[in-house]
Design a protein around this motif. Sequence first.
Motif, PDB file in Angstrom:
ATOM      1  N   GLU A   1       0.689  -1.229  -0.086  1.00 19.34           N
ATOM      2  CA  GLU A   1      -0.128  -0.036   0.113  1.00 19.34           C
ATOM      3  C   GLU A   1       0.925   1.302  -0.054  1.00 19.34           C
ATOM      4  OE1 GLU A   1      -2.916   0.010  -0.814  1.00 19.34           O
ATOM      5  OE2 GLU A   1      -3.466  -2.377  -0.295  1.00 19.34           O
ATOM      6  N   VAL A   2       2.139   1.208   0.770  1.00 16.64           N
ATOM      7  CA  VAL A   2       3.039   2.428   0.563  1.00 16.64           C
ATOM      8  C   VAL A   2       3.526   2.430  -1.075  1.00 16.64           C
ATOM      9  CG1 VAL A   2       5.389   3.217   0.992  1.00 16.64           C
ATOM     10  CG2 VAL A   2       4.057   2.016   2.887  1.00 16.64           C
ATOM     11  N   ALA A   3       3.686   1.511  -1.532  1.00 17.82           N
ATOM     12  CA  ALA A   3       3.960   1.605  -3.141  1.00 17.82           C
ATOM     13  C   ALA A   3       2.900   2.052  -3.774  1.00 17.82           C
ATOM     14  CB  ALA A   3       4.383   0.209  -3.588  1.00 17.82           C
ATOM     15  N   ARG A   4       1.672   1.523  -3.570  1.00 21.21           N
ATOM     16  CA  ARG A   4       0.514   2.242  -4.276  1.00 21.21           C
ATOM     17  C   ARG A   4       0.207   3.553  -4.041  1.00 21.21           C
ATOM     18  NH1 ARG A   4      -5.091  -1.453  -4.777  1.00 21.21           N
ATOM     19  NH2 ARG A   4      -5.039  -1.510  -2.388  1.00 21.21           N
ATOM     20  N   SER A   5       0.674   4.062  -2.991  1.00 19.69           N
ATOM     21  CA  SER A   5       0.333   5.479  -2.678  1.00 19.69           C
ATOM     22  C   SER A   5       1.404   6.158  -3.213  1.00 19.69           C
ATOM     23  CB  SER A   5       0.334   5.660  -0.991  1.00 19.69           C
ATOM     24  OG  SER A   5      -0.835   4.942  -0.478  1.00 19.69           O
ATOM     25  N   ARG A   6       2.803   5.669  -3.269  1.00 12.98           N
ATOM     26  CA  ARG A   6       3.652   6.454  -4.129  1.00 12.98           C
ATOM     27  C   ARG A   6       3.211   6.863  -5.467  1.00 12.98           C
ATOM     28  NH1 ARG A   6       7.851   7.227  -0.646  1.00 12.98           N
ATOM     29  NH2 ARG A   6       8.329   5.842   0.863  1.00 12.98           N
ATOM     30  N   TRP A   7       2.630   5.655  -6.036  1.00 10.22           N
ATOM     31  CA  TRP A   7       2.212   5.744  -7.613  1.00 10.22           C
ATOM     32  C   TRP A   7       1.419   7.104  -7.570  1.00 10.22           C
ATOM     33  CZ3 TRP A   7      -2.997   3.194  -8.947  1.00 10.22           C
ATOM     34  CH2 TRP A   7      -3.332   3.389 -10.000  1.00 10.22           C
ATOM     35  N   ARG A   8       0.472   7.371  -6.723  1.00 11.35           N
ATOM     36  CA  ARG A   8      -0.468   8.246  -6.852  1.00 11.35           C
ATOM     37  C   ARG A   8       0.283   9.704  -6.361  1.00 11.35           C
ATOM     38  NH1 ARG A   8      -4.220   7.029 -10.398  1.00 11.35           N
ATOM     39  NH2 ARG A   8      -5.501   5.396  -9.652  1.00 11.35           N
ATOM     40  N   LEU A   9       1.078   9.505  -5.510  1.00 11.02           N
ATOM     41  CA  LEU A   9       1.824  10.713  -5.022  1.00 11.02           C
ATOM     42  C   LEU A   9       2.803  11.403  -6.234  1.00 11.02           C
ATOM     43  CD1 LEU A   9       2.937  12.882  -3.277  1.00 11.02           C
ATOM     44  CD2 LEU A   9       4.387  10.982  -2.315  1.00 11.02           C
ATOM     45  N   ALA A  10       3.570  10.489  -6.964  1.00 11.62           N
ATOM     46  CA  ALA A  10       4.097  10.873  -8.207  1.00 11.62           C
ATOM     47  C   ALA A  10       3.305  11.435  -9.055  1.00 11.62           C
ATOM     48  CB  ALA A  10       4.897   9.454  -8.534  1.00 11.62           C
TER      49      ALA A  10
ATOM     50  N   TRP B   1       8.442   7.772  -7.883  1.00 10.27           N
ATOM     51  CA  TRP B   1       8.027   7.161  -8.757  1.00 10.27           C
ATOM     52  C   TRP B   1       9.083   5.786  -8.605  1.00 10.27           C
ATOM     53  CZ3 TRP B   1      11.090   5.036 -13.084  1.00 10.27           C
ATOM     54  CH2 TRP B   1      10.430   4.397 -14.098  1.00 10.27           C
ATOM     55  N   ARG B   2      10.545   6.132  -8.720  1.00  2.24           N
ATOM     56  CA  ARG B   2      11.393   5.110  -8.641  1.00  2.24           C
ATOM     57  C   ARG B   2      11.255   4.199  -7.365  1.00  2.24           C
ATOM     58  NH1 ARG B   2      14.956   9.292  -9.809  1.00  2.24           N
ATOM     59  NH2 ARG B   2      15.737   9.168  -7.382  1.00  2.24           N
ATOM     60  N   ARG B   3      10.857   4.787  -6.332  1.00  2.00           N
ATOM     61  CA  ARG B   3      10.752   4.128  -5.040  1.00  2.00           C
ATOM     62  C   ARG B   3       9.421   3.126  -5.250  1.00  2.00           C
ATOM     63  NH1 ARG B   3      11.749   7.582   0.229  1.00  2.00           N
ATOM     64  NH2 ARG B   3      11.506   5.362   1.157  1.00  2.00           N
ATOM     65  N   GLY B   4       8.461   3.585  -5.549  1.00  2.00           N
ATOM     66  CA  GLY B   4       7.229   2.882  -6.116  1.00  2.00           C
ATOM     67  C   GLY B   4       7.463   1.585  -7.067  1.00  2.00           C
ATOM     68  N   VAL B   5       8.314   1.807  -8.065  1.00  2.00           N
ATOM     69  CA  VAL B   5       8.862   0.914  -9.030  1.00  2.00           C
ATOM     70  C   VAL B   5       9.481  -0.236  -8.345  1.00  2.00           C
ATOM     71  CG1 VAL B   5      10.363   0.366 -11.044  1.00  2.00           C
ATOM     72  CG2 VAL B   5       8.659   2.201 -11.223  1.00  2.00           C
TER      73      VAL B   5
END
Length: 972
Positions: free
Chosen positions: A842-851, A867-871
Amino acid sequence: MAEDRREDVLIGRRAELAALTAALDRAAAESAATVLVSGDAGIGKTHLVTALAGIARERGCAVLVGQCAELGESMPYLPLADALWRGVRDPRQGEAVRAALESRPVLRRLLPDGDGGRGDASELDQQRLFGAALGLLGELGSTRPVLLVLEDLHWADTSTRHLLTFLSRVLQRERVCLVGTYRSDDLHRRHPMRPVIAELLRVPDVSAVELRPFAPDETAEYLAALSEGEDLSPELAERVHARSEGNPFYAAELYAAAATGEDLPAGLADLLLARLERLGDDAQRVVRAAAVAGRRVGDELVRRVSGLEEAAVGAALREVVSHRQLLPDGDGYVFRHALLREAVYADLLPGERTRLHAAFAALLADRSGPAAELAYHSLAAHDLPVAFAASVRAGREAERMGAPAEALEHYDRALSLWEAVPDPETASGCTRVDLALAAVRACGRCGEVRRAISRLRRLLEAADPGDVRLGALLREQLAYYLGDLDMNAEAADIAREAVDMLPADPPTPERAAALATYVRSLLPRVHGGPMERRHGDDLPALAEEAVAAARAAGAADAEASALVTLGVYREEREAGLETRDLFARARDLAVDAGNFAVALRAAFHHARAVFDRGDLAGAAEVAEQAVRFTLDNGLGWSTYGVNLRFLRYLIHYTAGEWEHAARLAADFGIRVARPAEAQVSAYALFLEVAQGSDAAAERLRWIEPLWGQDDLLTYISRGLAAERALWNGDPDAALDHVTAVLDVLAPGDASAIRIAATGLWAHADLGSSSGAADDLLARARTAASTTLDGLPRAWLGVEGHAWLARAEAEHARARGANDPELWRRTVTAFEYGAPGGGFVYEVARSRWRLAEALAEKGDRDEAAAQWRRGVAAAERLGARPLLHALRDLGVRARLAAASAAAAAGPLGALTAREREVLRLVAEGRNNRQIAEALFISPKTASVHVSNILAKLGVASRTQAAAVAHREGLVTR
């Protein structure tokens, strides 16, 4: 792609086919390989090598397939002759094979139309023939790789065994892959093939592939394929798997027989018994005695029951074991396959069967053998009094061993014999009601809660109204099991009756238990709306009263139950309340009292309380200990045993330990027929939806018919079905699922927050700023601030706060105001106070929207960093839908290019393997050619190419190739 489709038809054999195709690849690279494929008859060896042959033909290989036959030494070199004869007649390669044979008359003479008769083959000069065979394979391999398959080597003649040894040792640089198959169950100790195999497996270029039986889900998949679209019940699939033990041929025969009502198909029985007919009379007598004993038999027992002299029975046992009909197992023997035992047992005459059972029962009684075995043999020998007493004893032994399902079976047998034996109370040492309650207890412990409720209702109807103690006990037990099914309103009424039937003074354990169960039933329901609050305001005072009553009566388990209820009630209402120690103390009290049902409930809430506070490592440790206790005591399918297993899975899923979670989810079956089974199955959707697995669609197809029967099932499965629909670009379908879930949740149920956030995601994707989105946010806020019984919520777990933050951010996105600050709060909330940890996915999903929100605001540098951290997280997890969304965002917002520039040049983000793949892409190679060059699968090559495009921020292979040339990765 043809190769991939061919793999799909091989149920449960991907690893084995991969090993064989790897050997074929080595041969293509001028390194000859030999593989020996083994397995029982019917396990699928021919199907496997047929698939391999198909792959080889698609790759342009020459394919020669020959079979041995059960002809002894009368036809030497039969599989080679068969392979050559088929090769000559194959229009795809016949001309080349015939041309190679023309210059080798010694081989041509093996063919039916050769220069010499088949009978001359045994007189051929062996060395000349071996050299000719080697030369023929080398000649064929000079133009394309060769696959030579020799099947059924357990029937191979001496000359063929010598040829196999010669080719396996001499083939080196020839482009030849030699595959031999044999039945491992036919290789008795003196079989001539055994030393050949042992010798070959010491040769460096020779490897072995052993075909294992199907797992339960693989058998079900296989039967589903056989059913050709007809419904396959999970019960039938489970029964066929248990009897076939995963053997595909046996499973197919049993499945076909089930349609006609046959127990054991005559053809299958004849096939199994035919092997026994090769044994001597004494050996067959021993096998018949062993069949009566069961799947396993002790050495001394089978010797004595067989009736043979010591020397004769020893020789007979050696013969049976040598032919692998019985296998040594500790101090006894086990049948090689359960169906073999069934076939032998069914072939016995009725009188012979009864006499053998009586003989086993007498021996077991004399030596105080296992009660379960004594009960089985006594019942089959029609000695009902002994069978009855032994069944009761066997049930108690099974309970002590943590085997509730077996205990239930023994108790039910004893109950069925109660009227048929004299003085059953003396023989069993208990009343009929006591025995029936023991069966109820076993029902609950093995997960048959509805069955326990049904039995208790019947016992209550038949009970003497004047027996107050019994009436209260039955009511308390019934109310407890009703509570396990969230049927709290009825449970409260029945438990109140039990409390009212018993005087408060003097304190008694019975009243303490009834009061504790009554208080438990007053907790608001988790799903389905709040119950009437007739006694809700009194719950804390009643719980304290229950604790005091339990202590006064010395009823530690009742005290534990009341403490758990009090803790659950108070933790939402008192800010800062710490309940973990309370639940742990309750668990210990219940364990010491021997009440495992209460102990597991306390253990679940202990692990859950730690989990709710974001301590994932601590929660994992507590849950692991609790599950170990659960399984050690045979309670894995009890209500809270199942809940603990789910919780352990969710903890690892949340922590991003998806490989571990996947191993745990492997036991969650797909083909389900009952709500309880579907609940177990539904939890696997967390991983399957997040990883974009095709299994999610199949699982949902089986679960969907049960949606209306269970609220918790609806919450789990339809909530995740909504997420799956969103990943698939169908927000309207997602909203249908969200509405259905919210309809079964109470307004104060914290579970509604996550579902509302999912619905707001759908509205945002639709670009909707309607009142429906406002209603969903209001629903989430209400659930976050109000308890199930309408009181203000003083505390909400860290995950609840994170989902509320997600709902707020999605609501803003739906209204066209995609706010980076709201998404930043969401990221922080899902990190649970531990940056880099928390709810990893969910942190990664939230980073997607934050990016995305940052890019829209023009802050491309920070957007690229997020974006890099989400990927990176999505790649590590294997979260394909999220990774696809991130890559799409990377291309649209040119975040991939920004990230690459931030690294050491455009290629800085690529791994070493990705650089190799990019170099080959720049040379113009397709995925299959890349796979062949790097010895990987085309699918893996495709994944690498997709990753490269995303990391380079380009949209095509041509653009990627241009980057590779510009950066000097390709020098020509």
